[in-house]
Scaffold this motif. Structure first.
Motif, PDB file in Angstrom:
ATOM      1  N   THR A  72      -7.440   3.469   4.856  1.00 29.21           N
ATOM      2  CA  THR A  72      -7.416   4.705   4.069  1.00 29.21           C
ATOM      3  C   THR A  72      -6.177   5.535   4.359  1.00 29.21           C
ATOM      4  O   THR A  72      -5.700   6.257   3.486  1.00 29.21           O
ATOM      5  N   ALA A  73      -5.626   5.408   5.552  1.00 26.73           N
ATOM      6  CA  ALA A  73      -4.414   6.159   5.883  1.00 26.73           C
ATOM      7  C   ALA A  73      -3.234   5.690   5.038  1.00 26.73           C
ATOM      8  O   ALA A  73      -2.307   6.464   4.758  1.00 26.73           O
ATOM      9  N   GLU A  74      -3.269   4.413   4.651  1.00 24.54           N
ATOM     10  CA  GLU A  74      -2.175   3.845   3.856  1.00 24.54           C
ATOM     11  C   GLU A  74      -2.555   3.692   2.386  1.00 24.54           C
ATOM     12  O   GLU A  74      -1.769   3.142   1.609  1.00 24.54           O
ATOM     13  N   ASN A  75      -3.742   4.161   2.005  1.00 20.66           N
ATOM     14  CA  ASN A  75      -4.219   4.009   0.618  1.00 20.66           C
ATOM     15  C   ASN A  75      -4.191   2.550   0.181  1.00 20.66           C
ATOM     16  O   ASN A  75      -3.902   2.247  -0.977  1.00 20.66           O
ATOM     17  N   THR A  76      -4.484   1.658   1.082  1.00 23.54           N
ATOM     18  CA  THR A  76      -4.329   0.232   0.800  1.00 23.54           C
ATOM     19  C   THR A  76      -5.614  -0.532   1.079  1.00 23.54           C
ATOM     20  O   THR A  76      -6.306  -0.270   2.067  1.00 23.54           O
ATOM     21  N   MET A  77      -5.881  -1.464   0.213  1.00 24.55           N
ATOM     22  CA  MET A  77      -7.017  -2.368   0.352  1.00 24.55           C
ATOM     23  C   MET A  77      -6.466  -3.782   0.498  1.00 24.55           C
ATOM     24  O   MET A  77      -5.432  -4.109  -0.100  1.00 24.55           O
ATOM     25  N   TYR A  78      -7.158  -4.583   1.279  1.00 26.76           N
ATOM     26  CA  TYR A  78      -6.705  -5.946   1.522  1.00 26.76           C
ATOM     27  C   TYR A  78      -7.792  -6.950   1.153  1.00 26.76           C
ATOM     28  O   TYR A  78      -8.979  -6.637   1.173  1.00 26.76           O
ATOM     29  N   LEU A  79      -7.354  -8.158   0.871  1.00 29.93           N
ATOM     30  CA  LEU A  79      -8.281  -9.269   0.715  1.00 29.93           C
ATOM     31  C   LEU A  79      -7.707 -10.435   1.511  1.00 29.93           C
ATOM     32  O   LEU A  79      -6.681 -11.006   1.129  1.00 29.93           O
ATOM     33  N   GLN A  80      -8.334 -10.727   2.629  1.00 32.18           N
ATOM     34  CA  GLN A  80      -7.943 -11.878   3.438  1.00 32.18           C
ATOM     35  C   GLN A  80      -8.695 -13.085   2.914  1.00 32.18           C
ATOM     36  O   GLN A  80      -9.930 -13.086   2.905  1.00 32.18           O
TER      37      GLN A  80
END
Length: 114
Positions: A72-80
């Motif tokens: 949330t600090a980077e406004n980023t979501m990931y999919l591993q």
């Protein structure tokens, strides 16, 4: 208005791994974010989603191979994505739900092939 930018797609061999990223211009009032995919000639389908409270769910085909997460600090979501199969080949789209609005990224292509 929310802009979503995906990255991380590419060509990978069967059994390999990729990590997709989706950066949002804002996470203000976003209720959930998710990954969907669309293979040629097929309907777009849910891969994984995460709500604001941290609840996650996955498409049945994932079977423990993929993990969705967020920073949330980077406004980023990931999919591993691990243990990739040829049938995972598709364009992967990031989406965000903000109130009654749904936003989509431009998509990132994943090709699993030897």
């Amino acid at each position: 208005q929310v802009q979503l930018v995906e990255s991380g797609g590419g060509l990978v061999q069967p059994g390999g791994s990729l990590r997709l990223s989706c950066t949002a211009s804002t996470i203000s009032s976003i209720l959930e974010m998710g990954w969907y995919r669309q293979a040629p000639g097929k309907e777009r389908e849910l891969v994984a989603r995460v709500t604001r409270t941290g609840y996650t769910n996955y498409g049945d085909f994932v079977k423990g191979r993929f993990t969705i997460s967020r920073d949330t600090a980077e406004n980023t979501m990931y999919l591993q994505m691990n243990s990739l199969k040829s049938e995972d080949t598709a364009v992967y789209y990031c989406n965000a739900v903000q109130g009654f609005r749904i936003y989509w990224g431009q998509g990132t292509e994943v090709t699993v092939s030897s």
